[in-house]
Design a protein around this motif. Structure first.
Motif, PDB file in Angstrom:
ATOM      1  N   LEU A 269       0.865  -1.174   0.000  1.00  0.00           N
ATOM      2  CA  LEU A 269       0.000   0.000   0.000  1.00  0.00           C
ATOM      3  C   LEU A 269       0.906   1.229   0.000  1.00  0.00           C
ATOM      4  O   LEU A 269       1.778   1.354   0.864  1.00  0.00           O
ATOM      5  N   ALA A 270       0.733   2.092  -0.958  1.00  0.00           N
ATOM      6  CA  ALA A 270       1.561   3.294  -1.053  1.00  0.00           C
ATOM      7  C   ALA A 270       0.670   4.497  -1.310  1.00  0.00           C
ATOM      8  O   ALA A 270      -0.509   4.368  -1.632  1.00  0.00           O
ATOM      9  N   ALA A 271       1.254   5.666  -1.166  1.00  0.00           N
ATOM     10  CA  ALA A 271       0.497   6.900  -1.366  1.00  0.00           C
ATOM     11  C   ALA A 271       1.341   7.905  -2.134  1.00  0.00           C
ATOM     12  O   ALA A 271       2.570   7.830  -2.156  1.00  0.00           O
ATOM     13  N   ASP A 272       0.643   8.843  -2.784  1.00  0.00           N
ATOM     14  CA  ASP A 272       1.294   9.997  -3.405  1.00  0.00           C
ATOM     15  C   ASP A 272       2.304   9.641  -4.472  1.00  0.00           C
ATOM     16  O   ASP A 272       3.488   9.453  -4.198  1.00  0.00           O
ATOM     17  N   GLY A 273       1.852   9.552  -5.664  1.00  0.00           N
ATOM     18  CA  GLY A 273       2.755   9.355  -6.783  1.00  0.00           C
ATOM     19  C   GLY A 273       2.777   7.952  -7.347  1.00  0.00           C
ATOM     20  O   GLY A 273       3.304   7.748  -8.438  1.00  0.00           O
ATOM     21  N   ILE A 274       2.248   6.972  -6.640  1.00  0.00           N
ATOM     22  CA  ILE A 274       2.266   5.601  -7.158  1.00  0.00           C
ATOM     23  C   ILE A 274       1.179   5.417  -8.220  1.00  0.00           C
ATOM     24  O   ILE A 274       1.377   4.685  -9.193  1.00  0.00           O
ATOM     25  N   VAL A 275       0.033   6.067  -8.049  1.00  0.00           N
ATOM     26  CA  VAL A 275      -1.092   5.859  -8.947  1.00  0.00           C
ATOM     27  C   VAL A 275      -0.857   6.631 -10.247  1.00  0.00           C
ATOM     28  O   VAL A 275      -0.819   7.860 -10.263  1.00  0.00           O
ATOM     29  N   GLY A 276      -0.675   5.880 -11.327  1.00  0.00           N
ATOM     30  CA  GLY A 276      -0.430   6.499 -12.620  1.00  0.00           C
ATOM     31  C   GLY A 276       0.228   5.506 -13.558  1.00  0.00           C
ATOM     32  O   GLY A 276       0.638   4.415 -13.146  1.00  0.00           O
ATOM     33  N   PRO A 277       0.373   5.862 -14.830  1.00  0.00           N
ATOM     34  CA  PRO A 277       0.914   4.924 -15.809  1.00  0.00           C
ATOM     35  C   PRO A 277       2.375   4.563 -15.596  1.00  0.00           C
ATOM     36  O   PRO A 277       2.805   3.487 -16.009  1.00  0.00           O
ATOM     37  N   THR A 278       3.161   5.422 -14.963  1.00  0.00           N
ATOM     38  CA  THR A 278       4.587   5.119 -14.778  1.00  0.00           C
ATOM     39  C   THR A 278       4.786   3.845 -13.975  1.00  0.00           C
ATOM     40  O   THR A 278       5.597   2.980 -14.332  1.00  0.00           O
ATOM     41  N   PHE A 279       4.060   3.707 -12.866  1.00  0.00           N
ATOM     42  CA  PHE A 279       4.163   2.503 -12.039  1.00  0.00           C
ATOM     43  C   PHE A 279       3.809   1.269 -12.856  1.00  0.00           C
ATOM     44  O   PHE A 279       4.488   0.242 -12.779  1.00  0.00           O
TER      45      PHE A 279
END
Length: 397
Positions: A269-279
């Motif tokens: 579980l992570a926050a801030d910046g993980i959600v997006g196409p780069t990950f």
């Protein structure tokens, strides 16, 4: 909903307090801005600064925000507007802070010297905090589209704003979800060594402990490393069933790959910046199952998301990183604040922002006395079949 209008460069020179030599070495990376048409000869040019990571590991995040801000100003310019009875045209002045606080200070000094009317930036909390003192001394409003560290708006500056929620709220939601929904019994915390990552981890731990949960280990790693072997070995030895990560997306991807490689039986579980196409691009199939807490409502539920997505893709042919809509709203809001103030004076624009209630792409936006977003929303996402899928929302907008 406030009608948009736009600012222009004020003519009075402001001293930055930064030595000229420091300004010379400032990165003044100007990327092509295809949407910014040449203004008509009678219009006054209004420069709006943009500061974010346009190079390095977070470059895609910063470039996507820059493009969104550019798109917003192009929309504003297309409608035509006047401030103080004079036609104005907005022009974005983008600068690469590389996500580094020291570079952010140089960028801020350059933008002040360039007499921008306001600034969209920075993305990283550390960068926003370092730059905030410089903007405040010049009376220039700074709207951060992604700096969630609580400390940023605790500086007492009337020029500091954030258009996303802060980590005190985010950590509370993340810890509640970990205990109530994931039923995590043995939680490990891994975070980078930045002020942002450290504070995010601290607030998450506090939330878990206040709810009676157990933290079995806390591990700190360099913000520059992709080697999580030692931290993951400790998590594995403690039989952690959940790993909470405080840091940015590229490192979260490296952590997820390490979890799979080392056969650690714990969810991430992570926050801030993980959600997006780069990950997703960095992890591939190994990213499935990862959880991310992100500011705002799910994109598909944003009012006007479909039209925004179509315009963005038509202009740039690129994926939209998660924080781009917030930069888009920040640009529109600066234009609206200039119209409401009927002035291009930065201090008046900043004051107008404190008194606005603006209906944007990401929701209804207003700020508290510190410049924090009022009534922020958050969404938990899980990677399923290579896509981020929203599974639960918190708060309201």
């Amino acid at each position: 909903m406030t009608t948009l209008r736009f600012p222009s460069p004020f003519t009075q020179h402001r001293r930055t307090g930064i030595p000229r030599a420091a300004l010379v070495i400032c990165l003044t990376m100007l990327l092509p801005l295809p949407l910014q048409a040449a203004p008509n000869a009678s219009a006054q040019i209004v420069q709006i600064g943009f500061a974010g990571p346009l190079s390095g590991s977070s470059a895609r995040m910063g470039q996507s925000q820059m493009h969104a801000a550019e798109l917003a100003l192009a929309e504003v310019n297309a409608h035509g507007t006047s401030i103080g009875g004079k036609p104005v045209v907005f022009k974005l002045l983008p600068q690469d802070d590389r996500g580094d606080p020291g570079t952010a200070a140089l960028v801020a000094a350059y933008l002040v010297k360039s007499e921008v009317a306001a600034v969209i930036g920075h993305w990283n909390t550390g960068a926003s905090m370092r730059a905030a003192t410089i903007y405040n001394a010049a009376g220039i409003a700074q709207i951060a589209p992604g700096s969630t560290g609580r400390q940023y708006t605790q500086n007492g500056y009337a020029t500091s704003f954030r258009i996303v929620g802060h980590d005190d709220d985010g950590s509370r939601y993340a810890s509640a979800y970990a205990l109530q929904n994931l039923k995590a019994g043995r939680i490990a915390v891994v975070h980078d060594d930045t002020a942002f990552g450290t504070m995010l981890a601290t607030q998450f731990i506090r939330g878990v402990q206040e709810k009676g949960g157990e933290i079995v280990t806390r591990q700190s790693i360099s913000s520059k490393t992709s080697d999580f072997n030692a931290a993951l070995a400790e998590c594995k030895s403690k039989n952690a069933d959940l790993i909470f990560f405080g840091g940015l997306g590229p490192q979260a991807a490296a952590l997820m790959l390490g979890i799979k490689r080392m056969n650690v039986h714990a969810e991430l579980l992570a926050a801030d910046g993980i959600v997006g196409p780069t990950f997703l691009q960095l992890t591939g199939a190994d990213g499935n199952g990862a959880l991310g807490l992100a500011p705002g409502q799910a994109q598909e539920k944003m009012n006007g998301w479909k039209k925004f997505k179509e315009k963005f893709n038509a202009a740039y042919g690129d994926r939209i990183e998660f924080f781009a809509p917030f930069a888009y709203d920040a640009a529109h809001m600066i234009a609206a604040a200039a119209q409401q103030a009927n002035s291009l004076e930065p201090a008046r624009i900043a004051n107008a922002l404190h008194n606005m209630k603006y209906k944007g792409l990401t929701g209804t936006i207003s700020f508290d006395a510190e410049g924090n977003l009022a009534n922020p929303a958050y969404t938990i996402y899980r990677v399923q079949d290579g896509k981020w899928m929203p599974i639960q929302s918190f708060g309201s907008k």
